[in-house]
Design an enzyme around this catalytic site. Structure first.
Site, PDB file in Angstrom:
ATOM      1  N   LYS A 215       0.948  -1.301  -0.031  1.00 21.91           N
ATOM      2  CA  LYS A 215      -0.196  -0.138   0.028  1.00 21.91           C
ATOM      3  C   LYS A 215       0.564   1.281   0.152  1.00 21.91           C
ATOM      4  O   LYS A 215       0.917   1.938  -0.453  1.00 21.91           O
ATOM      5  CB  LYS A 215      -0.715   0.064   1.255  1.00 21.91           C
ATOM      6  CG  LYS A 215      -1.810  -1.218   2.032  1.00 21.91           C
ATOM      7  CD  LYS A 215      -3.465  -0.823   0.624  1.00 21.91           C
ATOM      8  CE  LYS A 215      -4.495  -1.638   0.603  1.00 21.91           C
ATOM      9  NZ  LYS A 215      -4.099  -2.626   1.528  1.00 21.91           N
TER      10      LYS A 215
ATOM     11  N   GLU B 156      -9.875   6.223   3.391  1.00 24.75           N
ATOM     12  CA  GLU B 156     -10.533   4.772   3.683  1.00 24.75           C
ATOM     13  C   GLU B 156      -9.540   3.717   4.271  1.00 24.75           C
ATOM     14  O   GLU B 156      -8.826   3.089   3.229  1.00 24.75           O
ATOM     15  CB  GLU B 156     -11.830   5.038   2.602  1.00 24.75           C
ATOM     16  CG  GLU B 156     -11.716   3.661   1.897  1.00 24.75           C
ATOM     17  CD  GLU B 156     -10.491   4.243   1.138  1.00 24.75           C
ATOM     18  OE1 GLU B 156     -10.308   5.251   0.679  1.00 24.75           O
ATOM     19  OE2 GLU B 156      -9.161   2.892   0.887  1.00 24.75           O
TER      20      GLU B 156
ATOM     21  N   SER C 296       1.441  -9.756  -0.554  1.00 26.64           N
ATOM     22  CA  SER C 296       1.881  -8.758  -0.436  1.00 26.64           C
ATOM     23  C   SER C 296       1.460  -7.844   0.810  1.00 26.64           C
ATOM     24  O   SER C 296       2.158  -6.583   0.756  1.00 26.64           O
ATOM     25  CB  SER C 296       0.148  -8.724  -0.934  1.00 26.64           C
ATOM     26  OG  SER C 296      -1.212  -9.433  -0.080  1.00 26.64           O
TER      27      SER C 296
HETATM   28  C1  LIG Z   1      -5.451  -4.006   1.180  1.00 22.38           C
HETATM   29  C2  LIG Z   1      -4.165  -5.587   0.521  1.00 22.38           C
HETATM   30  C3  LIG Z   1      -5.072  -6.425   0.232  1.00 22.38           C
HETATM   31  C4  LIG Z   1      -6.302  -6.179  -0.896  1.00 22.38           C
HETATM   32  O1  LIG Z   1      -5.925  -4.896  -2.098  1.00 22.38           O
HETATM   33  P1  LIG Z   1      -5.618  -5.204  -2.894  1.00 22.38           P
HETATM   34  O2  LIG Z   1      -5.712  -3.908  -3.552  1.00 22.38           O
HETATM   35  O3  LIG Z   1      -7.205  -5.722  -3.838  1.00 22.38           O
HETATM   36  O4  LIG Z   1      -4.603  -5.417  -3.342  1.00 22.38           O
HETATM   37  C5  LIG Z   1      -4.292  -7.507  -0.216  1.00 22.38           C
HETATM   38  N1  LIG Z   1      -3.129  -7.765   1.245  1.00 22.38           N
HETATM   39  C6  LIG Z   1      -2.918  -6.919   2.092  1.00 22.38           C
HETATM   40  C7  LIG Z   1      -1.223  -7.451   2.405  1.00 22.38           C
HETATM   41  C8  LIG Z   1      -3.381  -5.508   2.064  1.00 22.38           C
HETATM   42  O5  LIG Z   1      -3.041  -5.054   2.540  1.00 22.38           O
END
Ligand SMILES: *Cc1c(COP(=O)(O)O)cnc(C)c1O
Length: 393
Positions: A87, A109, A373
């Site tokens: 993010k 948000e 992610s």
């Molecule tokens: C917010 C988040 C997601 C989901 O958001 P995307 O916009 O689909 O990437 C996935 N993995 C993590 C670790 C997150 O913090």
């Protein structure tokens, strides 16, 4: 304008008249700065020295052996980014844009709290005031991130409407923006929302795919056979996919929240949803026959969203990306295997991608690349409870 406003029939701007001017202003700023050498160099230096990019490409040999993946399993380690997830790539890019646009205040948000933490962090870094809208249910699920945001100087604003989750927080943030649009920039945390947001967020996240492509070529001498990412709104997925969209032989798989299973509550907008308008954009979403937006469910707050970004809807229809899903239960067991076999506590969101890899291992050819992610520190209370792991003697 040369900024992408629609992906096939999806995207666009379904917003109150009062924010059209602000969307135009953002589009102009983005067009002006996206290739501006000063902007790129300021962002590049921060991505390198503050976020820790490029993030490593790690070969997960023990999981690869346990799950039987002959071509090898690699993790793109976005979990090692400052603040613990991808993010921050987007939050930093947008905060630098907001500064150049002369905005004095940032709003956002958040669902899992990761985008809120990233935005609070980026706002602290450049000295802008920050308010984060968060559903009350999510505040309870993600207590630590609420405390983090407050420590970073952000105001966390609880949202009681609806189910107290991401959808409700987003509606509240849009309401604030409509009122304060002149001096406020709204940082959307995923590749969703009215144009130009989906394109801007995808662009700031595409650093994941650009680095991954180079790293896989260096490490394996080849491109991956399959790239797998979890899909909430779709920003980490589109970020990594963009590195490979033109490589027709690379299979791309997005994994949505299967929740309790597709006959129960879930967040699988692309599997079971239909096109409609949510939060300013036309895309697949979960809705009832009357067009009322349905409540999503996922064990992971970051995937608990009834919509999905418009570019994913288009890629789904084109057949370029395959979308699958994983249940809460399967994600939790993949979570634990990753902890035990790799010494990596993954985010519950990411665990959905891992679950897909485990359950489809037999069909996956070539090297498999997973977008890790984020890290699971934020999830230990909740996952511990679900898995029966606690701190009692
Ligand atoms: C917010 C988040 C997601 C989901 O958001 P995307 O916009 O689909 O990437 C996935 N993995 C993590 C670790 C997150 O913090």
């Amino acid at each position: 304008m040369s900024v992408t406003m629609r992906f096939g029939p999806y995207g666009g701007r379904y917003v109150p008249e009062t924010v059209i001017g602000a969307l135009d202003e953002l589009t102009e700023a983005y067009e002006r700065y996206r290739d501006d050498p000063d902007f790129r160099s300021e962002l590049g230096v921060l991505l390198g020295h503050y976020v820790g990019r490029p993030t490593p490409m790690y070969r997960a040999r023990r999981l690869e052996e346990a799950w039987g993946i002959p071509g090898g399993l690699w993790f793109k380690r976005e979990d090692l980014c400052h603040t613990g997830a991808h993010k921050i790539n987007n939050a930093l890019g947008q905060v630098l844009l907001a500064k150049r646009m002369g905005k004095e205040r940032i709003i956002a948000e958040t669902g899992a709290g990761q985008h809120g933490v990233a935005t609070a962090t980026a706002s602290a870094l450049v000295g802008l005031g920050c308010r984060v809208y968060m559903g009350r249910t999510d505040m309870q699920r993600q207590r630590l991130n609420v405390i983090r945001m407050r420590m970073l100087g952000a105001e966390v604003f609880p949202v009681d409407a609806g189910s107290g989750t991401l959808k409700d927080a987003t509606s509240e943030a849009i309401r604030d923006w409509v009122t304060n649009v002149e001096h406020t920039h709204y940082i959307i945390g995923s590749a969703v929302g009215p144009a130009p947001y989906p394109e801007i967020v995808a662009d700031f996240q595409s650093v994941i795919g650009i680095e991954s492509r180079e790293q896989m070529l260096t490490e394996t001498g080849d491109l991956p056979g399959t790239v797998v990412a979890c899909v909430g709104g779709g920003s980490n997925a589109i970020g990594i996919f963009r590195g490979f969209l033109d490589d027709a032989d690379v299979r791309l798989v997005g994994v949505e929240a299967g929740g309790e299973g597709l006959s129960g509550k879930h967040g699988a907008s692309l599997a079971l949803g239909s096109p409609g308008v949510l939060h300013g954009s036309y895309s697949y979403l979960l809705q009832d026959p009357d067009g009322q937006v349905a409540e999503a469910h996922s064990v992971s707050a970051g995937l608990d969203y009834p919509g999905v970004g418009p570019e994913h809807s288009h890629l789904r229809d084109l057949g370029r990306v395959t979308y699958s899903n994983a249940t809460d239960e399967d994600a939790l067991s993949a979570f634990l295997e990753c902890c035990r076999l790799e010494g990596i506590i993954p985010a519950l969101e990411t665990s959905h991608a891992l679950s897909y890899v485990r359950d489809s291992a037999g069909d996956l050819t070539g090297p498999v690349l997973v977008c890790m992610s984020g890290r699971g520190d934020k999830d230990v209370d909740q996952a511990g409870e679900a898995l029966g792991i606690d701190a009692s003697a």
